[in-house]
Scaffold this motif. Structure first.
Motif, short mmCIF file in Angstrom:
data_model
loop_
_atom_site.label_atom_id
_atom_site.label_comp_id
_atom_site.label_asym_id
_atom_site.label_seq_id
_atom_site.Cartn_x
_atom_site.Cartn_y
_atom_site.Cartn_z
N HIS A 107 0.55 -1.57 -0.04
CA HIS A 107 -0.01 -0.14 0.27
C HIS A 107 0.91 1.33 -0.43
N ALA A 108 2.15 0.97 -0.77
CA ALA A 108 2.71 2.21 -0.88
C ALA A 108 1.87 3.61 -2.14
N SER A 109 2.12 4.68 -2.07
CA SER A 109 1.53 5.09 -3.03
C SER A 109 1.82 5.05 -4.53
N ALA A 110 0.64 5.55 -5.14
CA ALA A 110 1.02 4.97 -6.79
C ALA A 110 1.91 5.09 -7.00
N GLU A 111 2.67 6.72 -6.82
CA GLU A 111 4.10 6.76 -7.45
C GLU A 111 5.23 6.20 -7.12
N ASP A 112 5.04 5.51 -6.24
CA ASP A 112 6.08 4.45 -5.36
C ASP A 112 6.44 3.51 -6.05
N GLN A 113 4.79 2.74 -6.22
CA GLN A 113 4.40 1.68 -6.93
C GLN A 113 4.83 1.81 -8.03
N ARG A 114 4.68 2.45 -8.93
CA ARG A 114 5.11 2.90 -10.48
C ARG A 114 6.37 2.91 -9.91
N ARG A 115 6.93 3.03 -9.86
CA ARG A 115 9.14 3.03 -9.67
C ARG A 115 9.06 1.72 -9.60
N LEU A 116 8.31 1.25 -8.44
CA LEU A 116 9.08 0.06 -8.13
C LEU A 116 8.65 -1.12 -9.15
N ILE A 117 7.61 -1.25 -9.81
CA ILE A 117 6.86 -2.09 -10.87
C ILE A 117 8.34 -1.72 -12.30
N ASP A 118 8.57 -0.32 -12.36
CA ASP A 118 9.33 0.58 -13.47
C ASP A 118 11.09 -0.51 -13.05
N ALA A 119 11.77 -0.14 -11.80
CA ALA A 119 13.17 -0.77 -11.44
C ALA A 119 12.61 -2.42 -12.36
N PHE A 120 11.99 -2.64 -11.71
CA PHE A 120 11.94 -4.55 -11.26
C PHE A 120 11.94 -5.04 -12.60
N VAL A 121 10.93 -4.45 -13.53
CA VAL A 121 10.80 -5.06 -15.16
C VAL A 121 11.89 -4.83 -16.13
N GLU A 122 12.87 -3.37 -15.88
CA GLU A 122 13.89 -2.77 -16.51
C GLU A 122 14.98 -4.04 -16.06
N ALA A 123 14.67 -4.58 -14.69
CA ALA A 123 16.41 -5.47 -14.55
C ALA A 123 15.90 -6.62 -15.35
N ARG A 124 14.98 -6.61 -15.11
CA ARG A 124 14.42 -8.32 -15.25
C ARG A 124 14.87 -8.26 -16.84
N THR A 125 14.64 -7.19 -17.32
CA THR A 125 14.48 -6.92 -19.15
C THR A 125 16.23 -7.13 -19.37
N GLN A 126 16.48 -6.03 -18.10
CA GLN A 126 18.79 -6.31 -18.93
C GLN A 126 18.96 -7.89 -18.61
N GLN A 127 18.31 -7.81 -17.64
CA GLN A 127 18.91 -9.54 -16.69
C GLN A 127 18.24 -10.96 -18.15
N ALA A 128 17.57 -10.29 -19.40
CA ALA A 128 17.15 -11.21 -20.10
C ALA A 128 17.94 -10.55 -21.12
N GLY A 129 18.50 -9.87 -21.40
CA GLY A 129 19.00 -8.70 -23.01
C GLY A 129 18.12 -8.51 -23.18
N THR A 130 17.55 -7.94 -23.55
CA THR A 130 16.25 -7.71 -24.53
C THR A 130 15.99 -6.50 -23.66
N SER A 131 15.42 -6.04 -24.93
CA SER A 131 14.71 -4.56 -24.94
C SER A 131 13.58 -4.11 -24.05
N PRO A 132 12.96 -3.58 -23.05
CA PRO A 132 11.49 -3.11 -22.76
C PRO A 132 10.41 -2.73 -24.01
N SER A 133 9.60 -2.94 -23.83
CA SER A 133 8.70 -2.78 -24.24
C SER A 133 8.55 -1.39 -24.07
N GLY A 134 8.14 -1.07 -25.66
CA GLY A 134 7.71 0.42 -25.75
C GLY A 134 6.83 1.40 -26.58
N GLU A 135 7.14 2.90 -26.49
CA GLU A 135 5.86 3.18 -27.42
C GLU A 135 6.47 3.45 -28.44
#
Length: 135
Positions: A107-135
């Motif tokens: 139950h962190a703030s919406a902004e804190d949760q968004r940053r946490l999710i973004d950091a988690f996904v970016e780390a997983r993406t870099q580990q997998a050696g793929t580029s993040p999904s972007g528009e």
């Protein structure tokens, strides 16, 4: 052809007054919400799946636990849905494990949760050696 598939394990942690039946019902609600995304599968975790660290031996851990199978590009959407869904539920948090990495949505703030999710996904993406999904 199961290449490029991500498996996320979601463990729902109930509030102090949440019983097993309520946790089971909440798990079913979350499962139905996740199935509305374009994920491959969402199943209730069975006893014998990896127990969360610190769990007591013999606990019925399948209550409130889900396994989501999806394309890696949908991991961020799955995490965002879980975060939004969690906001008005009697739960402390949802712990998500992906490839040995864990993120706990609470139950962190919406902004804190968004940053946490973004950091988690970016780390997983870099580990997998793929580029993040972007528009």
């Amino acid at each position: 052809m199961n290449t490029g598939v991500s498996r996320l394990t979601l463990d729902l942690a109930g509030a102090s007054d949440t019983d097993a039946d309520e946790l089971q019902a909440l798990g079913e609600q979350l499962r139905r919400a996740l199935l509305e995304l374009d994920v491959e599968d969402v199943r209730l975790a069975r006893p014998g799946t990896a127990a969360p660290e610190g769990a007591k031996p013999g606990e019925a851990l399948a209550v409130g636990a889900l396994v989501v199978t999806t394309a890696p590009l949908l991991v961020r959407q799955v995490l965002q849905l879980v975060d939004t869904w969690l906001r008005n539920r009697p739960l402390r948090s949802v712990k998500v494990e992906l490839d040995g990495a864990v993120i706990e949505l609470g139950h962190a703030s919406a902004e804190d949760q968004r940053r946490l999710i973004d950091a988690f996904v970016e780390a997983r993406t870099q580990q997998a050696g793929t580029s993040p999904s972007g528009e």
